[in-house]
Design a protein around this motif. Sequence first.
Motif: not given
Length: 425
Positions: A79-84, A115-118, A120-126
């Motif tokens: 999933v998206y996150g500002a930091q790992p 659940v890993q936050e990263m 990555l721009p591709a994870l903003r919408e998916r």
Amino acid sequence: MTSTADPREKASRLRQLLETGELPDDLMSVAKTLVAHLVRPARVALLGPRGAGKTSLLNLILKNAAMPVLDGVSIVELVYGAQPRFRVESVSGQTSPADGLVAQANLKEGTFRVVQEMPLPALRERRFAEIDLPTNPAKREAVLSWVAGCSDVVIWCSQDLDDEELAIWSVMPDKLKDHSFLALTKSDQLYMKGELGKRTERFEQQFSDEFLGLYPVATKQAFSAVQGSEIRDVALWKTSGAKPLLEALDRLVETGKTADLDYADMLLARSARRSRDHAGGTQPNAARAKNAPAPTSAAPGARPAAAGAPEPSRPVGPMDRRDTVETALSILQTCADDISAGCDDSGRPSALAVLDQSMQAAQAMATLLMDTGSDDPILNVLRDDIVECEQMFLLLQLEGTDSAACDAATALLQVKKDLAEVACG
């Protein structure tokens, strides 16, 4: 209808209606579901047997080797996150958050989900989930239940959809199957063995009803076409099978997003319309139809002439009010018969069947009333009510529950009552 507004802006407006209590009770649960859909990314799950190439395919979709390789975990989400940052969830639901990238050493016995936050721009919408199905039937059932409830799109990865895999897939709800793809992974290896054509033909003959489509993908070949996050070899990207699969995924996600925005538009419009009707004291349904002024022309459907002007010569329409109402009642009867024919052994229809048949009946009646009696005020009132039902059924289909099916059936019964009153009047 196609909405171009920001989903978060629509969600904010719906949330405001929920907080102020301006929505009628029959729309509250739908609005809550819709708000959740509008603000969260699309959820894509990759399933399939171990060694089927799920991790490689997910990294290919992201054009980034981001998926952690973890043993013994049923669900790994990106999933998206500002930091790992990651969190480890046990079978009991307890979570342990930590900064950085997850590693095998971070896992404890009984870990159910990671659940890993990263960033990555591709994870903003998916957001993506890789599913490793346990061999234990009870644990596998729990994982499949999570997939059914927490996924919008599923990609089943396999080299050969055998009977065991098909048995596992068969328990997925039809609504999710309608948003799924079969990825025939490592297709280059199958091609070299002369098996690719046979397995593609077998899918088309046996499994086309289980998935939206089959997409052979050679992930190694596809990765060779990518440099960084850019596609450098377009021809290789296409022949690898990655291009058609990712384009199909994009279309499906975009269609779902557009549908959510359209549902929001309809719900907001319906709420505004109800508010206007309530403020103006508008009469509901059959009462408005019965009290509507009769046509001034002797011929049903003829437009009244202006004062002092001669009545224009106009052919009578193919159906008068009585014929139109009887046809609409026939449509409702056909709907009821179709629902009854689809009942299970206990005599109970599925919620999806009720909602689908209700929508089809509403669309057929709306078309009928738009094509006939356009100047008949009584038919116009009925038409407006049926169009409103049609919009409501779109929202109820989004909910897809037994309660939604009950609401749809209740609405059709009211339409039938209104039609019968006009027919008897």
